[in-house]
Scaffold this motif. Sequence first.
Motif, PDB file in Angstrom:
ATOM      1  N   VAL A 189      -8.602  -3.816   2.932  1.00 49.72           N
ATOM      2  CA  VAL A 189      -7.683  -2.701   3.133  1.00 49.72           C
ATOM      3  C   VAL A 189      -7.924  -2.134   4.533  1.00 49.72           C
ATOM      4  CG1 VAL A 189      -6.865  -0.465   2.297  1.00 49.72           C
ATOM      5  CG2 VAL A 189      -7.713  -2.184   0.673  1.00 49.72           C
ATOM      6  N   ARG A 238      -1.589   2.158   5.398  1.00 50.95           N
ATOM      7  CA  ARG A 238      -2.603   1.115   5.209  1.00 50.95           C
ATOM      8  C   ARG A 238      -1.947  -0.233   4.926  1.00 50.95           C
ATOM      9  NH1 ARG A 238      -4.410   5.901   3.681  1.00 50.95           N
ATOM     10  NH2 ARG A 238      -6.615   6.448   4.029  1.00 50.95           N
ATOM     11  N   MET A 282       0.799  -1.215   0.000  1.00 50.53           N
ATOM     12  CA  MET A 282       0.000   0.000   0.000  1.00 50.53           C
ATOM     13  C   MET A 282       0.839   1.275   0.000  1.00 50.53           C
ATOM     14  SD  MET A 282      -3.403  -0.333  -0.028  1.00 50.53           S
ATOM     15  CE  MET A 282      -3.156  -1.430  -1.406  1.00 50.53           C
ATOM     16  N   ASP A 283       2.059   1.200   0.506  1.00 48.93           N
ATOM     17  CA  ASP A 283       2.827   2.427   0.684  1.00 48.93           C
ATOM     18  C   ASP A 283       3.702   2.773  -0.516  1.00 48.93           C
ATOM     19  OD1 ASP A 283       4.595   0.368   0.936  1.00 48.93           O
ATOM     20  OD2 ASP A 283       5.529   1.082   2.805  1.00 48.93           O
ATOM     21  N   GLY A 331      -1.437   5.673  -0.304  1.00 45.58           N
ATOM     22  CA  GLY A 331      -1.664   4.401   0.378  1.00 45.58           C
ATOM     23  C   GLY A 331      -0.942   4.271   1.690  1.00 45.58           C
TER      24      GLY A 331
END
Length: 464
Positions: free
Chosen positions: A456, A118, A109-110, A115
């Motif tokens: 998520v 998360r 996510m990063d 994102g």
Amino acid sequence: MTWQVLNPYDQECIGSVELVDWPQIDRWLDEARALHEDRQARLPAHERIAILQRASVLMRERAETLAMQIAREGGKPIIDARVETSRAIQSVELCIHELFASGGREIPMDLTQAGAGRKAYTFREPIGPVVAISAFNHPLNLIAHQVGPAVATGCPVLVKPAKDTPLSCKSFVEILYEAGLNEDWCRFVPCSDEVAEKMVTDPRTAFFSFIGSARVGWMLRSKLAPGTRLALEHGGAAPVIVDDSVAHAKVIPPLLKGGFYHSGQVCVSVQRVFVPRAELPDFAAELAAGAEALTVGDPTNAETQCGPLIRPAEVDRVESWVDAAVQGGGRLAAGGKRTGSTLYQPTVLVDPPDDADVSRKEVFGPVVCIYGYDDVDAAITQANALPYAFQAAVFTDRMSWADYCVEALAASAVMVNDHTAFRVDWMPFAGRRQSGLGTGGIGYTMADMSEEKMVVVNAPSSVR
């Protein structure tokens, strides 16, 4: 109403099954939908694994009975029926293996600021009620490929067998019951074509698995309810390209197996063989001699290599196609005659016309056509000219030549130095163009019968 099951070799009745009417199927579809929607009713993975393990044991214990049933209802020689039984057992065991190997995945996510903070992961859920319609030519293993994955993924399944070969399907379903599967999870549904169409196109059907003719498969696809997923497995007219670098002794035996296995009643059976024109006379003579040496007859005899076609009408059709090809200028190198109401000699045709049915359509009978070529690109163009594309083959001692043909041939799989009908049950198996939609093979079918769900989580790294 009943289906009378005839032994295709002697046309003797060997059994019957009662047809299921629409009111019963309507109730079963309601039941299947309710099972799927009730999360508390779903079978946990360990129970599904235990059921499939017990089914595998029961099938091994009854392997010879199952093989003889295949030979008697489908006409497959007993030597090949035993192989099919072994493959069906392995298919069930592959379902178990896939369950152990299955799982979700982490989605990073990063990768962007949006994102950050998360975490995400996926898992799979059963897609819902499955309706499966199967073909006659592998009456046990095809059923295992359709029903086994449904059971493994936790989908209720209704299975309609081929009219000619329902007994193997019935045996498999009964083995699942004996192994501990409740009947509401798997229903044996012999029924008329009209009722089958109603079942397939019903909006309660979440996934439709079809193995059979392109005409029927594509017709049913056009009538599916919105949202129904599907997989179609049809047939083709498998091409083989032979290089002038390879010894005939390396090519003839696999072509005989790939072309005349189950009397050519295989969706990827060798049908069109392209050889250098200078080698055509010798190659044709050698393949013809091999075809004439094959033992044709009662499929329950251990010596039989080619059994009957599934019904007399198929012999009529194959006979008319071969006769028309000869009248159009093709040369008969071997066979070309019927020897009984359902027996047709292994046949080799040389240079039949391009517009003949044997050159344009799937023969699904014991007929192999050989064409001479002067330029390999012309042979590949002819091989690719049909609206079907499934498995193809190349025979050569030159890897560069093999690579060239592999890239140029329209096929989902190309066998190098092996026949087109080669398959193991864990590999992807898919037709292109009119030959099918989706991918078969145990793991691929299980993926089709389940859906990936992503979670998520907004999870800041600090609790402060």
